[in-house]
Motif scaffolding. Structure first.
Motif, PDB file in Angstrom:
ATOM      1  N   CYS A  84       0.855  -1.192   0.000  1.00 48.76           N
ATOM      2  CA  CYS A  84       0.000   0.000   0.000  1.00 48.76           C
ATOM      3  C   CYS A  84       0.892   1.244   0.000  1.00 48.76           C
ATOM      4  O   CYS A  84       2.101   1.155  -0.199  1.00 48.76           O
ATOM      5  CB  CYS A  84      -0.968  -0.020   1.179  1.00 48.76           C
ATOM      6  N   MET A  93      -4.485  -0.609   7.347  1.00 52.38           N
ATOM      7  CA  MET A  93      -4.900  -1.762   6.549  1.00 52.38           C
ATOM      8  C   MET A  93      -4.809  -3.058   7.360  1.00 52.38           C
ATOM      9  O   MET A  93      -5.653  -3.948   7.226  1.00 52.38           O
ATOM     10  CB  MET A  93      -4.020  -1.877   5.307  1.00 52.38           C
ATOM     11  N   GLY A 264      -7.506  -8.142   2.152  1.00 51.39           N
ATOM     12  CA  GLY A 264      -6.768  -6.881   2.063  1.00 51.39           C
ATOM     13  C   GLY A 264      -6.867  -6.237   0.696  1.00 51.39           C
ATOM     14  O   GLY A 264      -6.898  -5.004   0.577  1.00 51.39           O
ATOM     15  N   GLY A 268      -9.982  -4.152   1.492  1.00 48.04           N
ATOM     16  CA  GLY A 268      -9.146  -3.059   1.990  1.00 48.04           C
ATOM     17  C   GLY A 268      -8.751  -2.066   0.920  1.00 48.04           C
ATOM     18  O   GLY A 268      -9.037  -0.871   1.017  1.00 48.04           O
TER      19      GLY A 268
END
Length: 429
Positions: A84, A93, A264, A268
């Motif tokens: 990220c 996250m 994720g 996410g």
């Protein structure tokens, strides 16, 4: 690659990467694209239903970033990873699939100042909270855990003081109560420490630091061990219960060890949008290729500089766990057998004012709010990165007003010592 286990030096260059099938390019290309053409309508539907792995939109997945994710996961010994936009993004996250309003995390008092602020202030806006505990007080750690606790969080080598966490013992506490242990491994890197081997569930990184190593881009990463049973209790419904956005799909039931990683990306990154850009991933991939070589030199220089500072009469104390005098020396040898990193603090006689003069007097060291660069870096945490904290919080975090943080680079160690020598002269005159 064959099934024979490969060494760290080989994996840091080859893991996740293959020659580009379209051109034969040996270095991973920068796939600077927003979206990807579907083969047909059925292919698109399968991707959106998580029935097939592939590329949809670069907020979610990107081929350059995918190589980096696989490489970091491999080096950490994890099942999967999600990259990220920054280390701070990685922390949010990491918590996102675990938390609900009213839930809390138990965290070490020895954390980066920005993390202390994020956990003590910012996460309250989500209805989450954090309980700060001295992780050397194991009874206090256990006492802080309640029915609403969803994770335990610490740093392997804490920023700024270089404190080393007893990961195996803390993981034992987490395992006993059925909670994931999240370890920020930024300061150590997987070359010096692999928290999953000590029982960590998740590992987070600011890839901005040692993994990239050249001070060019920001980034973050969450690595999942793949070993936690998310369905063992009802504490983690995001992973164990039906997901309405995917027609009742249960992530843990469907994806097993990769449940957290898929969540994720599919939830996410989809909804938080904390995406790593492909050029940042490319810079970090190039940095990781020399990680072991750099970390060896970082540690070698840190030992030499810290030993010199420790015997200097202008210095009150040095916190480096790589010194035999450190109370964390033996723990450092166990948790980080290749060295205790290159981040530590030292106290300057003369207090706050002397520290400020010191950072204004260095010539080789760069006064910046960063660490893990090839260049040696210096900062007075109490007046910068930890400025928002109370003095008591600063002291607890290892950033007292009379200490300066060093991130030792890979220059000539004698030049670094000479620079600190002349700066100390000015600061304590």
């Amino acid at each position: 690659m064959t099934s024979q286990p490969k060494g760290f030096d080989t994996l840091q260059i080859h893991a996740g990467a293959r020659p580009d099938p379209a051109t034969g390019a040996r270095q991973t290309p920068i796939y600077q694209t927003t979206a990807y053409v579907f083969r047909d309508a059925d292919h698109a539907a399968a991707l959106f239903n998580l029935q097939e792995v592939g590329f949809i939109y670069s907020r979610l997945t990107n081929p350059t970033v995918a190589v980096l994710q696989e490489r970091i996961a491999t080096l950490e010994g994890g099942a999967g990873a999600v990259c990220c936009s920054s280390g701070h993004a990685a922390q949010i996250m990491a918590l996102f699939p675990l938390m609900q309003p009213g839930c809390n995390i138990v965290v070490s008092t020895r954390l980066y100042g920005g993390t202390v602020t994020q956990f003590s202030q910012t996460i309250r806006r989500f209805g989450w909270s954090a309980t700060f505990v001295d992780f050397d007080d194991l009874a206090a750690v256990e006492a802080a855990i309640d029915e609403n606790t969803r994770a335990i969080f610490c740093e392997s080598i804490a920023n700024p003081g270089g404190y080393v966490t007893d990961l195996e013992t803390i993981a034992g506490i987490a395992n006993k109560v059925g909670l994931p242990l999240i370890v920020d491994n930024t300061s150590a890197t997987p070359y010096l420490c692999r928290p999953i081997e000590y029982g960590a569930t998740l590992v987070v990184h600011s890839t901005t630091k040692y993994l990239t190593g050249n001070g060019t881009v920001t980034g973050g990463c969450i690595v999942d061990s793949g070993a936690f049973d998310w369905s063992a209790s009802d504490k983690f419904p995001s992973l164990s219960a039906p997901e309405p956005a995917y027609h009742g799909l249960k992530f843990h039931e469907t994806f097993g060890p990769l449940a957290y990683t898929f969540h994720g990306i599919a939830i996410g990154l989809r909804d938080l949008g904390m995406t790593m850009n492909p050029q940042a991933a490319h810079y970090t991939l190039m940095g990781i290729e020399t990680l072991s070589l750099r970390m060896q030199r970082h540690v070698e220089n840190a030992v030499k500089v810290a030993a010199w500072l420790e015997q200097d009469p202008r210095v009150d104390f040095v916190t480096y766990a790589g010194l035999p005098s450190s109370p964390y020396h033996d723990r450092g040898l166990k948790v980080c057998p290749r060295g205790a990193g290159a981040l530590f603090t030292f106290a300057v006689k003369g207090g706050y004012e002397a520290c400020v003069k010191l950072v204004d007097s260095v010539e080789i060291f760069s006064h910046v709010a960063n660490l893990g660069d090839t260049r040696s870096l210096i900062i007075h945490s109490a007046s910068t990165t930890h400025r928002q904290l109370t003095e008591a919080q600063q002291v607890a975090a290892g950033a007292a007003p009379n200490v300066v943080r060093l991130s030792i680079g890979i220059e000539d160690a004698d030049d670094l010592i000479a620079d600190l020598d002349q700066a100390l002269d000015r600061a304590t005159a």
